[in-house]
Write an enzyme that holds these catalytic residues in place. Sequence first.
Site, PDB file in Angstrom:
ATOM      1  N   HIS A 116       0.901  -1.170   0.082  1.00 29.47           N
ATOM      2  CA  HIS A 116       0.135   0.097   0.039  1.00 29.47           C
ATOM      3  C   HIS A 116       0.958   1.173  -0.017  1.00 29.47           C
ATOM      4  CE1 HIS A 116      -2.897  -2.791   2.310  1.00 29.47           C
ATOM      5  NE2 HIS A 116      -3.172  -3.076   0.910  1.00 29.47           N
ATOM      6  N   GLU A 126      -7.202  -6.369  -5.583  1.00 28.45           N
ATOM      7  CA  GLU A 126      -5.872  -5.914  -5.806  1.00 28.45           C
ATOM      8  C   GLU A 126      -5.419  -6.900  -6.939  1.00 28.45           C
ATOM      9  OE1 GLU A 126      -3.621  -4.528  -1.824  1.00 28.45           O
ATOM     10  OE2 GLU A 126      -5.126  -6.503  -1.369  1.00 28.45           O
ATOM     11  N   GLU A 149      -3.963 -13.444  -1.048  1.00 23.09           N
ATOM     12  CA  GLU A 149      -3.217 -12.354  -1.311  1.00 23.09           C
ATOM     13  C   GLU A 149      -1.770 -12.226  -1.667  1.00 23.09           C
ATOM     14  OE1 GLU A 149      -3.514  -8.707   1.013  1.00 23.09           O
ATOM     15  OE2 GLU A 149      -5.161  -9.845   2.149  1.00 23.09           O
TER      16      GLU A 149
END
Length: 200
Positions: free
Chosen positions: A31, A61, A157
Amino acid sequence: MVDAIADSFPHTELMDTWTWFQSGINTDGAHNPLTTRQIRNGDILSLNCFSMISGYYQALERTLFLDHCDDEHLRLWRINCEVHRRGLDLIGPGMKCSAIASELNEIYREHDLLQYRTFGYGHSFGTLSHYYGREAGLELREDIDTILAPGMVVSIEPMIMWPESQPGSGGYREHDILIVTEDSAENITRLPFGPETNIV
């Protein structure tokens, strides 16, 4: 995203919906801040969308490339997608968080990339605010022995960060959300991932 949420849910709260889009070496953190850097053909790109509907948050994402992807970027991207696909397969009732992390570690280890993994493989989803958020006991990491059960909502992720000094540099990150069911898991993320669709 805010306009779409308002149209779909006209009587909801709209706080804390945002998108981050990073390029080049600035993709090397999950991020990282936005910058004024102008994108160029061949750049690695990182799309991060976070929508909040009445306090219940979701995330999307994706790794993308602009126009084309060179061989070393493609190699690393495909490996990260391999880890992502295996992670999607592993989510289901009765699976232990630490066992999922350990198995995914082996894929990175086979490619000598484990040391470039940046954090765990996923976490819980639910309500979120500035004062509380996801449960520490439902992180997909080697030190968490929570067993997945129906009704849990978790992400997969995986991310690797390849150093700036090396060909293929940047951060590779895919993110899907799954709902654990009685006998498997439902992936509620619809956007495809990988080089077949995300060279734009």
